[in-house]
Design a protein around this motif. Structure first.
Motif, PDB file in Angstrom:
ATOM      1  N   CYS A 186       0.687  -1.005   0.071  1.00  0.00           N
ATOM      2  CA  CYS A 186      -0.011  -0.165  -0.061  1.00  0.00           C
ATOM      3  C   CYS A 186       0.829   1.312  -0.089  1.00  0.00           C
ATOM      4  O   CYS A 186       1.826   1.382   0.827  1.00  0.00           O
ATOM      5  CB  CYS A 186      -0.943  -0.262   1.303  1.00  0.00           C
ATOM      6  N   CYS A 217      -0.332   4.486  -0.005  1.00  0.00           N
ATOM      7  CA  CYS A 217      -1.185   5.663   0.692  1.00  0.00           C
ATOM      8  C   CYS A 217      -0.104   6.170   1.631  1.00  0.00           C
ATOM      9  O   CYS A 217       0.586   5.895   2.123  1.00  0.00           O
ATOM     10  CB  CYS A 217      -2.430   4.985   1.186  1.00  0.00           C
ATOM     11  N   CYS A 240      -0.165   5.151   5.229  1.00  0.00           N
ATOM     12  CA  CYS A 240       0.845   4.249   5.107  1.00  0.00           C
ATOM     13  C   CYS A 240       2.272   4.787   5.473  1.00  0.00           C
ATOM     14  O   CYS A 240       3.083   4.293   6.043  1.00  0.00           O
ATOM     15  CB  CYS A 240       0.716   3.128   4.316  1.00  0.00           C
TER      16      CYS A 240
END
Ligand SMILES: [Zn+2]
Ligand SMILES: [Zn+2]
Length: 137
Positions: free
Chosen positions: A27, A29, A32
């Motif tokens: 991930c 994002c 994160c």
């Protein structure tokens, strides 16, 4: 699959995963990136009922890039991120793969939130890539 073991950097938190993973992915994002202090997180999603933790985890509830709550759990002593749960995926715990004793148990098959991926980070051949989340249905 046999049980997987893992734990934090200092060893005060240990866990056992006794359920088969639902998926494993990377991930990219912002949540994160901030939460790990790294470029992305690598998670293995497993049914929450198959995760047993010994030791005490501190949790932080914030909004994920989806706008829905994400509960992040980490060791209060050494700060290692251990797991998270997304309101979007009830009953599923995302284990931070770097905390597994044998991280090779996780084989990420997709990269999500690639819209915020760091420019220098290449994506391997043969994995699914998504600008945000692959939406079920
Ligand atoms: Zn620790
Ligand atoms: Zn993320």
């Amino acid at each position: 699959m046999s049980d997987l073991q893992g734990g934090c950097l200092c060893g005060k938190v240990r866990y056992t995963v006794s359920a088969d993973p639902v998926f494993s992915g990377v991930c990219h994002c912002k949540n994160c990136q901030k939460g790990t202090g790294s470029a992305f997180s690598v998670v293995m999603a497993v049914p929450s009922s198959g995760v047993a933790v010994t030791g005490t985890l501190t949790s932080y509830v914030g909004k994920g890039d989806s706008g829905k709550d994400i509960t992040k759990r980490f060791c209060p002593n050494c700060g290692s991120p251990i797991s998270s749960e997304a309101a979007l995926m009830p009953g599923v715990t995302m284990i931070e793969v770097g905390t597994l004793d044998d991280p090779s148990a996780a084989k990420p098959t997709m990269h999500i939130y690639c819209r915020s991926k760091m420019d220098w980070m290449p994506i391997p051949e043969g994995v699914g890539t998504f600008p945000t989340m692959p939406m079920p249905g």
